[in-house]
Design a protein around this motif. Structure first.
Motif, mmCIF file in Angstrom:
data_model
loop_
_atom_site.group_PDB
_atom_site.id
_atom_site.type_symbol
_atom_site.label_atom_id
_atom_site.label_comp_id
_atom_site.label_asym_id
_atom_site.label_seq_id
_atom_site.Cartn_x
_atom_site.Cartn_y
_atom_site.Cartn_z
ATOM 1 N N ASN A 36 0.800 -1.033 -0.156
ATOM 2 C CA ASN A 36 -0.131 -0.029 0.075
ATOM 3 C C ASN A 36 0.686 1.233 -0.106
ATOM 4 O OD1 ASN A 36 -2.452 1.310 0.126
ATOM 5 N ND2 ASN A 36 -2.492 1.380 2.365
ATOM 6 N N TRP A 37 1.772 1.292 -0.791
ATOM 7 C CA TRP A 37 2.855 2.233 -0.917
ATOM 8 C C TRP A 37 3.321 2.569 0.406
ATOM 9 C CZ3 TRP A 37 -1.498 1.464 -3.713
ATOM 10 C CH2 TRP A 37 -1.237 1.435 -5.389
ATOM 11 N N ASN A 47 2.902 -2.923 -3.842
ATOM 12 C CA ASN A 47 1.982 -1.737 -3.320
ATOM 13 C C ASN A 47 0.552 -2.141 -3.705
ATOM 14 O OD1 ASN A 47 4.031 0.156 -2.717
ATOM 15 N ND2 ASN A 47 4.512 0.539 -4.905
ATOM 16 N N GLU A 48 0.007 -2.607 -4.627
ATOM 17 C CA GLU A 48 -1.321 -2.976 -5.033
ATOM 18 C C GLU A 48 -2.080 -3.993 -4.537
ATOM 19 O OE1 GLU A 48 -1.803 -2.279 -9.214
ATOM 20 O OE2 GLU A 48 -1.496 -0.002 -9.051
ATOM 21 N N VAL A 79 -4.590 -13.885 -3.469
ATOM 22 C CA VAL A 79 -4.236 -12.705 -3.989
ATOM 23 C C VAL A 79 -5.066 -11.706 -2.941
ATOM 24 C CG1 VAL A 79 -3.863 -10.950 -5.444
ATOM 25 C CG2 VAL A 79 -3.463 -13.423 -6.168
ATOM 26 N N MET A 80 -4.374 -10.782 -2.218
ATOM 27 C CA MET A 80 -5.070 -9.742 -1.328
ATOM 28 C C MET A 80 -4.867 -8.395 -1.883
ATOM 29 S SD MET A 80 -4.698 -9.007 2.666
ATOM 30 C CE MET A 80 -5.176 -10.506 2.931
ATOM 31 N N ASN A 81 -6.053 -7.602 -2.411
ATOM 32 C CA ASN A 81 -6.041 -6.493 -3.307
ATOM 33 C C ASN A 81 -5.976 -5.585 -2.106
ATOM 34 O OD1 ASN A 81 -6.956 -3.983 -4.398
ATOM 35 N ND2 ASN A 81 -7.326 -5.389 -6.297
ATOM 36 N N SER A 130 -3.169 -10.913 -12.693
ATOM 37 C CA SER A 130 -4.630 -10.317 -12.731
ATOM 38 C C SER A 130 -5.652 -11.172 -13.302
ATOM 39 C CB SER A 130 -4.442 -9.111 -13.814
ATOM 40 O OG SER A 130 -3.637 -8.111 -13.315
ATOM 41 N N THR A 131 -5.183 -12.247 -14.188
ATOM 42 C CA THR A 131 -6.170 -12.743 -14.874
ATOM 43 C C THR A 131 -6.064 -14.304 -14.571
ATOM 44 O OG1 THR A 131 -4.871 -13.363 -16.716
ATOM 45 C CG2 THR A 131 -6.326 -11.485 -17.004
ATOM 46 N N GLY A 132 -4.920 -14.918 -13.686
ATOM 47 C CA GLY A 132 -4.561 -16.039 -13.798
ATOM 48 C C GLY A 132 -4.311 -17.043 -14.764
#
Length: 417
Positions: A242-243, A296-297, A314-316, A363-365
């Motif tokens: 998270n930056w 970061n993301e 995956v944790m956004n 992103s897509t797997g």
């Protein structure tokens, strides 16, 4: 009072000591007959290179230009490779080398600091090497006396690998307080702050002001304090996300309300490093977080390698949501490696006499590439999983096979997708 079983500290420290000891085995040196298309001189005879010229890029109808690694300047056994930037990687052998992917040559090097284990992070004004040195104590009448000393240090280098300063984490620890492993130390992108987890809690240290800040205090085992931190009792791995506003973590936690004699279990989550120190600690059904890779993301949480489920968590960090990515084969989820920017991840799967390496889009797997790397008749190459590094911008991956075994030559395999 309820009895609580928390066995993480002893296991991690004893595992670190064991992992830092190299066993000399009576093996015949690896054969030199395996295919090698790139030049290697006698000084790099411990490192074997395969240049794999593979599939066209997924974004272009034209074949991508193969990357060639010229490793004649690398001395000794290649042990690891670390991210630097899109044009460079750092290669660890008998020294630490800065390798230019554009020119195919080393541009800087620095001496080995003698750590038993280490990792390297790129920061704003260069690089930081974080290492651990283990002193097993002295021997008396054939018995090892008490007094094993485990010390952690950070060495800062400029962009040309010129040493700038050295920091010893012992100066921050109280009596009997211990840092659990290298994975419980993390630096901000600019290298001005370091977070570290100990047996007492999670802390932040500012190098400019020389001030230490407590993020999470683990010393209290009162029920109220345990509830406030969702049962968390030990931080095992951390990484800035998270930056640099938050820390992702892999932890050990207890049930709330407490269950007598029930041991701690794997959890994962995030904690803010600002004054509110907002903490989110999660446990997932049929999935145990074991290895984190923070960006970061988003954050990747690979699962317990003893219970492969073919999934990756995956944790956004933008919306706080989590998702699971599925892989092709169940055993793939045992060992997962993230790319330099976090756009891709790699898996490695042992298949009798070869390693299967697959590259996926986070992103897509979607499967991006697959390579089969043979052991060339030497099963020592199958002892431990390869090390995989992916350079996002170049869509290039570098695989080190045998790097963890000093008895064989490291095979360096290059792929593009």
């Amino acid at each position: 009072m309820m009895r609580m079983k928390v066995v993480v500290v002893t296991i991690l420290i004893s595992g670190l000591i064991a992992g830092c000891t190299h066993a000399r085995l009576n093996h015949t040196p690896a054969s030199d007959t395996a295919e090698a298309t790139l030049p290697i001189n006698n000084n790099s005879s411990l490192n074997q290179v395969d240049d794999i010229r593979d599939k066209p890029s997924a974004n272009s109808s034209e074949p991508s230009t193969p990357l060639e690694l010229h490793l004649e300047g690398i001395q000794g056994h290649i042990k690891n490779i670390y991210y630097a930037d899109e044009n460079h990687v750092l290669i660890s052998a008998n020294k630490l080398y800065l390798y230019n992917l554009e020119t195919g040559r080393t541009t800087a090097e620095t001496s080995d600091e003698g750590f038993d284990q280490e990792w390297v992070q790129s920061v704003e004004d260069g690089y930081v090497v974080v290492g651990v040195a283990v002193d097993p104590g002295t021997q008396s009448s054939g018995l090892i006396t008490t007094g094993v000393v485990i010390s952690y240090s950070a060495i800062f280098y400029d962009p040309h690998l010129v040493k700038q300063s050295e920091f010893h984490f012992d100066s921050l620890l109280q009596e009997k307080e211990q840092i659990l492993s290298l994975k419980s130390i993390a630096f901000t992108t600019d290298g001005k702050l370091v977070a570290y987890a100990t047996t007492n809690g999670l802390y932040l240290y500012d190098f400019k002001t020389a001030q230490q800040t407590t993020i999470t205090n683990l010393k209290s085992m009162d029920l109220e304090d345990l509830q406030a931190r969702s049962g968390l009792v030990t931080f095992e791995q951390i990484g800035f996300t998270n930056w640099d506003k938050s820390l992702a973590f892999k932890a050990q936690s207890l049930d709330i309300p407490l269950v007598p004699d029930r041991p701690s279990f794997d959890t994962c989550g995030t904690v803010n490093i600002d004054r509110n120190n907002l903490l989110s600690n999660q446990r997932f059904e049929n999935y145990s977080c074991k290895e984190l890779t923070a960006y970061n993301e988003h954050v990747l949480f690979a699962e317990d390698f003893t219970k492969p489920s073919r999934k990756l968590l995956v944790m956004n960090m933008t919306n706080g949501k989590t998702k699971f990515l599925s892989m092709i084969e169940e055993g793939e989820s045992q060992f997962v490696s993230g790319s330099d920017r976090g756009s891709y991840f790699a898996t490695t799967l042992a298949e009798h006499t070869s390693w299967k390496v697959r590259i996926y889009d986070v992103s897509t797997g979607k499967l991006e590439d697959e390579q089969q790397i043979p052991s060339d008749g030497d099963m020592r190459y199958m002892d431990q999983d390869p090390i995989v590094r992916i350079i996002d911008e170049r869509r290039v991956y570098i695989v080190l096979v045998g790097a963890k075994n000093i008895e064989v030559k490291t095979k360096v395999v290059v792929g593009q997708f």
